[in-house]
Design a protein around this motif. Structure first.
Motif, mmCIF file in Angstrom:
data_model
loop_
_atom_site.group_PDB
_atom_site.id
_atom_site.type_symbol
_atom_site.label_atom_id
_atom_site.label_comp_id
_atom_site.label_asym_id
_atom_site.label_seq_id
_atom_site.Cartn_x
_atom_site.Cartn_y
_atom_site.Cartn_z
ATOM 1 N N ILE A 51 5.266 -14.257 -8.847
ATOM 2 C CA ILE A 51 4.642 -14.644 -8.015
ATOM 3 C C ILE A 51 3.511 -13.190 -7.759
ATOM 4 N N GLY A 52 2.523 -13.570 -7.188
ATOM 5 C CA GLY A 52 1.206 -12.797 -8.408
ATOM 6 C C GLY A 52 1.554 -11.427 -7.374
ATOM 7 N N ILE A 53 1.706 -11.813 -5.767
ATOM 8 C CA ILE A 53 1.622 -10.539 -5.090
ATOM 9 C C ILE A 53 2.569 -9.758 -5.100
ATOM 10 N N VAL A 54 3.638 -10.182 -5.602
ATOM 11 C CA VAL A 54 4.830 -9.426 -5.879
ATOM 12 C C VAL A 54 4.720 -8.563 -7.207
ATOM 13 N N ARG A 55 4.486 -9.264 -8.440
ATOM 14 C CA ARG A 55 3.986 -8.580 -9.545
ATOM 15 C C ARG A 55 3.270 -7.377 -9.192
ATOM 16 N N LEU A 56 1.864 -7.977 -8.498
ATOM 17 C CA LEU A 56 1.679 -6.500 -8.514
ATOM 18 C C LEU A 56 1.961 -5.291 -7.036
ATOM 19 N N ALA A 57 2.236 -5.918 -6.405
ATOM 20 C CA ALA A 57 3.128 -4.734 -5.728
ATOM 21 C C ALA A 57 3.930 -4.212 -6.772
ATOM 22 N N ASN A 58 4.811 -4.769 -7.735
ATOM 23 C CA ASN A 58 5.414 -4.283 -9.195
ATOM 24 C C ASN A 58 4.770 -2.962 -9.704
ATOM 25 N N TYR A 59 3.554 -3.014 -10.001
ATOM 26 C CA TYR A 59 3.115 -2.174 -10.476
ATOM 27 C C TYR A 59 3.457 -0.798 -9.401
ATOM 28 N N ALA A 60 3.486 -0.607 -7.443
ATOM 29 C CA ALA A 60 3.699 0.374 -7.367
ATOM 30 C C ALA A 60 5.125 0.496 -6.933
ATOM 31 N N THR A 61 6.395 -0.103 -7.749
ATOM 32 C CA THR A 61 7.999 0.052 -6.957
ATOM 33 C C THR A 61 7.682 1.797 -6.559
ATOM 34 N N PRO A 62 8.030 2.506 -7.803
ATOM 35 C CA PRO A 62 8.702 4.252 -7.419
ATOM 36 C C PRO A 62 8.270 4.891 -5.953
ATOM 37 N N TRP A 63 6.186 4.148 -6.257
ATOM 38 C CA TRP A 63 5.795 5.072 -4.640
ATOM 39 C C TRP A 63 6.549 3.900 -3.880
ATOM 40 N N ILE A 64 6.835 2.672 -3.835
ATOM 41 C CA ILE A 64 7.441 1.960 -2.613
ATOM 42 C C ILE A 64 8.749 2.678 -2.560
ATOM 43 N N GLY A 65 9.829 3.160 -3.032
ATOM 44 C CA GLY A 65 10.817 3.398 -3.542
ATOM 45 C C GLY A 65 10.462 4.840 -2.440
ATOM 46 N N LEU A 66 9.426 5.389 -2.935
ATOM 47 C CA LEU A 66 9.908 6.676 -2.374
ATOM 48 C C LEU A 66 8.972 6.771 -0.937
ATOM 49 N N SER A 67 8.903 5.507 -0.573
ATOM 50 C CA SER A 67 7.955 5.825 0.935
ATOM 51 C C SER A 67 9.123 5.479 1.130
ATOM 52 N N LEU A 68 10.155 4.664 1.120
ATOM 53 C CA LEU A 68 11.558 4.714 2.393
ATOM 54 C C LEU A 68 12.066 5.717 2.333
ATOM 55 N N LEU A 69 11.347 7.026 1.816
ATOM 56 C CA LEU A 69 12.095 8.573 1.860
ATOM 57 C C LEU A 69 11.742 8.997 3.325
ATOM 58 N N PRO A 70 10.545 9.004 3.778
ATOM 59 C CA PRO A 70 10.449 9.832 5.588
ATOM 60 C C PRO A 70 11.548 8.759 6.368
ATOM 61 N N LEU A 71 11.593 7.387 5.907
ATOM 62 C CA LEU A 71 11.920 6.847 7.089
ATOM 63 C C LEU A 71 13.511 6.998 7.193
ATOM 64 N N LEU A 72 14.020 8.204 6.586
ATOM 65 C CA LEU A 72 14.970 8.630 6.765
ATOM 66 C C LEU A 72 15.169 9.767 8.228
ATOM 67 N N LEU A 73 14.583 10.399 7.608
ATOM 68 C CA LEU A 73 13.999 11.161 8.176
ATOM 69 C C LEU A 73 13.657 10.636 9.437
ATOM 70 N N LEU A 74 12.455 10.165 9.871
ATOM 71 C CA LEU A 74 11.952 9.080 11.040
ATOM 72 C C LEU A 74 13.466 8.717 11.518
ATOM 73 N N ALA A 75 14.376 7.976 11.395
ATOM 74 C CA ALA A 75 15.431 7.533 12.088
ATOM 75 C C ALA A 75 16.197 8.441 12.460
ATOM 76 N N ALA A 76 16.279 9.681 11.477
ATOM 77 C CA ALA A 76 17.089 10.868 11.933
ATOM 78 C C ALA A 76 16.779 11.399 13.488
ATOM 79 N N LEU A 77 15.155 11.108 13.221
ATOM 80 C CA LEU A 77 14.780 12.082 15.515
ATOM 81 C C LEU A 77 15.108 11.170 16.030
#
Length: 345
Positions: A51-77
């Motif tokens: 799937i084209g859009i999935v393939r493009l997003a796969n190039y940014a996999t580490p950044w997508i994973g890291l972007s989830l970490l601030p959600l942990l802080l948000l959930a705590a707050l």
């Protein structure tokens, strides 16, 4: 009747939001982002890069994973344990393939790097960028590192570069095999022999102190919009590797990341030096030569793979880039012993 129900529904929703307080809006936004990332991850797990859009997003996999970490802080707050648990689970799923690299990065801050064994081989791969006319800066990067085995891509001025690498190994002969049509070149402290010509990658073999080793050097086509040609190259390369005897090293600019289908196919037969001994994500593209690399490189598309009796002692990215838009990468390798293969004369 429907017109009356619509304002009533809005009023009811507004009342619920007020009852929940200000936390409702950021919680809903965080949950929406989790759903989006979850759909992408599941689609990638089921369909790979098809799937084209999935393939493009796969190039940014580490950044997508890291972007989830601030959600942990948000959930705590926000005091939203379900949101935090979901963010943590998804972050683990996305970043799991990089777990060893992340762990080594964390421990490396304290422990530092290992010293290379005296009988190890220093390998370096470097896309010098075709429109890079700063040959002296390219040579300076190589001369500083002094790799035992150097695989170069996009070499447009091979003669001038080799002139500047004459002193790479003082009092020793510099061995070279070139493919000027593909703009690929291998330089070595040890004897080299060119292999059969191929239209997409360079074949060679090298005689190391421990025995011969097969080499493959390549600059793969881009696959962001359409990866069919890139996958065809990988499949041909895999067929070639299956018939290659003895220890093997494959390196170059693959134009694919660890999360892409072509990389996964490479890993069916070969091992990644970055995965085995690298730290963090090892991003190689782009350097400050490109505007979007001014702060830091964003993706890793340059790789060194090994097969056979090869131990990876250390792997990493070199900080100097010699005006190229790629950072060079290197690895320290040990060999279990002599292997079968073509013997360079």
């Amino acid at each position: 009747m429907p017109a009356k129900r619509f304002p009533a529904a809005l009023a009811k929703m507004n009342g619920r939001l007020r009852a929940l307080g200000w936390r409702a809006v950021p919680a809903a936004m965080g949950a929406g982002y989790l759903v989006l990332v979850g759909v992408w991850w599941l689609a990638g797990a089921l369909s790979g890069d098809s799937i084209g859009i999935v393939r493009l997003a796969n190039y940014a996999t580490p950044w997508i994973g890291l972007s989830l970490l601030p959600l942990l802080l948000l959930a705590a707050l926000l005091r939203r344990p379900v949101l935090g648990g979901a963010a943590l689970l998804l972050a683990v799923l996305v970043l799991a393939p990089y777990g060893g690299q992340i762990f080594r990065g964390l421990t490396g801050i304290v422990a530092g790097g290992e010293a290379a064994p005296p009988d190890a081989i220093h390998v370096m791969s470097y896309n010098v960028m075709g429109r890079n006319w700063e040959v002296s800066r390219i040579a300076a990067v190589v001369l500083k590192q002094k790799p035992d085995l150097l695989l170069l891509q996009e070499v447009r001025q091979p003669e001038e570069l080799l002139d500047r690498l004459n002193d790479l190994y003082p009092d020793e002969l510099v061995h070279v095999v070139r493919d000027d049509r593909l703009k690929l070149m291998i330089v070595s402290r040890f004897p080299l022999r060119a292999g059969a010509w191929d239209r997409e990658f360079q074949r060679a073999s090298v005689r190391l102190p421990s025995g011969p080793m097969q080499l493959r050097n390549l600059h793969a086509i881009r696959g962001m919009r359409d990866d069919s040609a890139q996958l065809a190259l990988v499949d041909r390369l895999m067929d070639d590797i299956r018939e290659a005897p003895g220890p093997l090293l494959v390196a170059g600019d693959f134009n694919m990341t660890q999360a892409n289908e072509g990389y996964r196919r490479m890993r069916t037969l070969l091992r990644s030096t970055q995965e085995e001994a690298g730290r963090w994500f090892g991003f190689t593209f782009a350097t400050p030569h490109r505007r979007f690399g001014a702060l830091m490189p964003l993706i890793r598309i340059d790789h060194i793979f090994v097969g056979g009796g090869v131990e990876v002692v250390r792997a990493g990215r070199i900080g100097e880039y010699g005006n190229s838009d790629h950072f060079p990468i290197d690895a320290i390798l040990l060999f279990d012993g002599p292997g079968a293969g073509d013997d360079p004369q």
